[in-house]
Design a protein around this motif. Structure first.
Motif, PDB file in Angstrom:
ATOM      1  N   UNK A 146      -1.087   0.805   4.231  1.00 43.51           N
ATOM      2  CA  UNK A 146      -0.009   0.527   5.175  1.00 43.51           C
ATOM      3  C   UNK A 146       1.354   0.807   4.536  1.00 43.51           C
ATOM      4  N   UNK A 147       2.377   0.946   5.382  1.00 40.81           N
ATOM      5  CA  UNK A 147       3.742   1.142   4.887  1.00 40.81           C
ATOM      6  C   UNK A 147       4.233  -0.137   4.233  1.00 40.81           C
ATOM      7  N   UNK A 148       5.088   0.026   3.236  1.00 40.72           N
ATOM      8  CA  UNK A 148       5.667  -1.127   2.564  1.00 40.72           C
ATOM      9  C   UNK A 148       5.599  -1.010   1.055  1.00 40.72           C
ATOM     10  N   UNK A 149       5.817  -2.131   0.387  1.00 42.64           N
ATOM     11  CA  UNK A 149       5.790  -2.178  -1.073  1.00 42.64           C
ATOM     12  C   UNK A 149       4.356  -2.371  -1.560  1.00 42.64           C
ATOM     13  N   UNK A 150       4.022  -1.660  -2.628  1.00 45.85           N
ATOM     14  CA  UNK A 150       2.666  -1.726  -3.177  1.00 45.85           C
ATOM     15  C   UNK A 150       2.727  -1.820  -4.696  1.00 45.85           C
TER      16      UNK A 150
END
Length: 149
Positions: A128-132
């Motif tokens: 998913x989109x976002x911080x990883x």
């Protein structure tokens, strides 16, 4: 008088048997302890000689959304020993989940020697989109890489 000597002899023999069994147990325990210390020494030596560094740019696009859904990282062997370039012994955790679908290719050679780089592909088709956050651990050395998709 003879009965006193016989009872002393029986007590003496029993004392010798007890002492021999205690000595055998202590010898066995010391041997096991010595083996454990040797194993810890080998493990500690391997940990000291192992070091990796993730050299990918955290601002660059490391996740391939349009292709096969891989996170691609470049990892450099900065230690003093060869490392397995097939992922054996390396734990890969992405966002707290252990990942096993990992491929590694040595970029500049065929063996992951000190100073060489591997291209690591971690297959995650539904990221998913976002911080990883990616955590790599090999022989006790841990590196963390954070990126945004």
């Amino acid at each position: 008088m003879a009965s006193v000597s016989a009872s002393h002899l029986i007590i003496f023999i029993a004392s010798i048997l007890v002492a021999a069994s205690v000595a055998g147990t202590i010898t066995s325990t010391v041997g096991q302890l010595s083996d454990a210390v040797d194993d810890l020494g080998v493990d500690a030596s391997q940990e000291v000689r192992t070091e990796i560094e993730i050299i990918s740019d955290s601002g660059a696009q490391v996740y391939d959304r349009e292709g096969n859904g891989n996170i691609t990282l470049y990892v450099k062997n900065t230690g003093s020993q060869r490392l397995p370039a097939d992922g054996v012994g390396m734990d890969v955790i992405v966002d707290g989940i252990y990942r096993t679908d990992v491929s590694m290719t040595v970029v500049d050679g065929s063996v992951w020697r000190p100073g060489t780089v591997v291209r690591m592909g971690i297959s995650i088709p539904d990221l998913q989109s976002g911080d990883h956050r990616v955590q790599l651990t090999i022989y006790g050395d841990r590196e963390v890489f954070e990126f945004n998709t």
